[in-house]
Each structure stands twice: as structure tokens, then as C-alpha cells.
Design a protein around this motif. Structure first.
Motif, mmCIF file in Angstrom:
data_model
loop_
_atom_site.group_PDB
_atom_site.id
_atom_site.type_symbol
_atom_site.label_atom_id
_atom_site.label_comp_id
_atom_site.label_asym_id
_atom_site.label_seq_id
_atom_site.Cartn_x
_atom_site.Cartn_y
_atom_site.Cartn_z
ATOM 1 N N ILE A 190 46.710 52.306 61.796
ATOM 2 C CA ILE A 190 47.563 51.222 61.313
ATOM 3 C C ILE A 190 49.019 51.682 61.256
ATOM 4 O O ILE A 190 49.938 50.964 61.680
ATOM 5 C CB ILE A 190 47.095 50.743 59.920
ATOM 6 N N ASP A 193 50.278 51.925 64.855
ATOM 7 C CA ASP A 193 50.519 50.597 65.436
ATOM 8 C C ASP A 193 51.874 50.059 64.981
ATOM 9 O O ASP A 193 52.589 49.387 65.747
ATOM 10 C CB ASP A 193 49.412 49.624 65.017
ATOM 11 N N ARG A 256 43.261 45.215 64.032
ATOM 12 C CA ARG A 256 44.563 45.844 64.288
ATOM 13 C C ARG A 256 45.610 44.799 64.656
ATOM 14 O O ARG A 256 46.782 44.918 64.256
ATOM 15 C CB ARG A 256 44.418 46.898 65.379
#
Length: 297
Positions: A190, A193, A256
Motif C-alpha cells: 500500500i 502504491d 489495491r
């Protein structure tokens, strides 16, 4: 060549540190997912995990690195300068040294970063170059640069070794550490990303890249409906099969995408991307993301 978006996140950090705006202050890692940061802090206090990590990295440096790099091609100013420039731009955005990149012959849409926090290298599978635009490739490289920026590399390397290269005996002994590292890895993804979004300069590009990872078909990319894709996440809630994610190193791609969109609503991202004032504080974003990606509860 398509132009990769320029986003001066390093300058944004400096401006915040100078007191022109208050949320980020001098913390260049403020975009990191709080659960990732907390878990890494816990690892440093857990001796069995730290020992497994240290042993895994030592073994990888002696054996695994040579195996991975034996057939890879190094990227540089004279070898694939377009890819080299993309990596340099991402590194500048996050304020890290340009990473060492290699292209590996593989049909899988994947990339990885290994080594130590002091000496790391990035592997890009050749399929990524073929399937992704320059902007999408920048988000992938930005994701991997996020691992470097947030000192993930040593743990990722240990996890890679303990799950793929180590003997069955070593894997058995290290199982508790592996489970802890897998849980952490899902949180670290996370964070990285978000680094991808900062390097891309927008949320849409890394979201599209994640959807391409799920699809993998050049013929269907143009027909992909991202909003329809993310609705699939609701179908697994309450399904017993969701517990299989507990043994994965990455959250499911649908999660995601949702988590990235939540980051796009943050004041931090809006300011860094020049989208103006407003947006949620990172604590609120992380609360929302926790609800989106949790496996149990």
C-alpha cells in the motif's frame, strides 16, 4: 516517447518543512501507510523475525543474487536509456539515489527489488516493457522506488529467500517469521502504491497499471472498465475463500485499486500533485484503507 509526468515531491517536502504548509512538515515518508511503519518498528523489537531476516539476506547475497542476475540485462544511459530516464525521474521525485535496474526475460507482468537497504537492485520483467506505456512503467518503477525509499528492501529480500530459495528445513524453522513478513508485505504494498502515484503525478495511471496486471491481455486493455472491475471486491466479502489472502504477500489487486483511490482523496496527495487545497488527513485515509484491505473483521 511519451512524457513521464513530473511531480516535484522532494520540493513539496522542502516547502512543507519551511513552514509554508503544515501537514507533512519535514517527514518525506508521511505518505507511507501507518500499518506498514508500525509493523516495521515491531520487527526491530522481535528477535526471531530479525534473526530470520538477517539470515535470509545473507544467504540471498551469497547465492540468490547471482542466480537472479545471471541472465539479466543491466539498464543504463547507453543501454535502454528511455527506461533509465524513467527510473531517474522516479528517484528524483522521492529523493533517493537512482536505483540499479535489470531487465529479465519473463512473460509475467512483474517487478521486484532485492538486496539491502544500502545496496539494492530492481528487476523489471520484459513483459512489463511490452505491455505498459511509459507513464504506466513509471508507476511500476515508482512503486519499486517506494520500497527503497521506505527501507523495505531487506525484509522483501528475506521473504523472497525464505519462501522461494531456502531449503524446506529452513522454511519450516522460519514459518512464524514468514507469516509475520507476509502480513507486513501486504501493508508495504500500500505504501509503495502511493509512491507510484507520487511518481506518476496522478492516481489514474497506477490504477490502470494495476488493472493491467489483473488482466494481462493487450487485446482487452482498451475495453477494461475500471469501475466495474473494483465492484468485484464486494463479491468476496463474507466469502470463506478470502482467508487465503492471509498467505499472500500482496493484497488482492481490487483492494489495491480502492486503496489508491482513497489516497487520491488525501490532502497530502492533492498538494503534492498541485490539485489545490482540501482533502483528508493521512490518519483518516489510513483508517479508510484499513477497512478496505483487511482480511478478517
Amino acid at each position: 516517447m511519451a512524457r513521464v509526468a513530473e511531480l516535484d515531491f522532494e520540493g513539496f517536502v522542502r516547502r512543507r518543512a519551511s513552514g509554508r504548509s503544515g501537514e507533512l512538515a519535514d517527514d518525506a515518508h508521511a505518505y507511507a501507510y501507518a500499518a506498514d511503519r508500525a509493523t516495521r518498528a515491531t520487527f526491530e523489537r522481535l528477535k526471531p523475525v530479525e534473526l530470520a531476516v538477517a539470515a535470509g539476506v545473507r544467504a540471498f547475497q551469497h547465492v540468490g543474487r547471482a542466480k537472479l542476475l545471471g541472465n539479466a540485462v543491466r539498464v543504463g544511459p547507453r543501454q535502454f536509456p528511455r527506461v533509465d530516464a524513467i527510473a531517474g525521474s522516479c528517484a528524483k521525485t522521492l529523493g533517493i539515489a537512482p536505483p540499479t535496474l535489470y531487465v529479465v526475460n519473463s512473460p509475467q507482468l512483474n517487478a521486484g527489488t532485492y538486496g539491502t537497504n544500502q545496496e539494492s537492485f530492481m528487476l523489471l520483467n520484459s513483459a512489463l516493457i511490452d505491455h505498459f506505456s511509459d507513464e504506466e512503467l513509471a508507476s511500476v518503477v515508482g512503486h519499486e522506488c517506494g520500497h527503497i525509499h521506505n527501507s523495505h528492501v531487506v525484509y522483501l529480500t528475506a521473504l523472497h529467500y525464505l519462501t522461494r530459495t531456502a531449503s524446506l528445513f529452513v522454511r519450516g524453522l522460519a514459518l512464524p517469521a514468514v507469516l509475520a513478513l507476509q502480513a507486513w508485505s501486504r501493508r508495504a504494498e500500500i505504501t509503495s502504491d502511493r509512491a507510484a502515484a507520487l511518481c506518476a503525478g496522478n492516481i489514474e495511471t497506477p490504477v490502470r497499471a494495476l488493472a493491467k496486471l489483473a488482466l494481462g491481455s493487450k487485446k482487452l486493455y482498451e475495453e477494461l472498465d475500471l469501475d466495474e472491475f473494483v465492484t468485484q471486491g464486494a463479491d468476496v466479502k463474507g466469502n470463506f475463500g478470502r482467508f487465503g489472502e492471509l498467505f499472500d504477500t500482496h493484497p488482492w489487486l481490487v483492494k489495491r485499486v480502492l486503496a489508491l483511490r482513497a489516497f487520491g482523496e488525501s490532502a497530502l496527495f492533492r498538494a503534492a500533485a498541485g490539485l489545490g487545497e482540501g482533502g483528508l488527513p493521512m490518519a483518516a485515509v489510513d483508517e479508510n484503507v484499513h477497512e478496505l484491505i483487511k482480511v478478517v473483521g
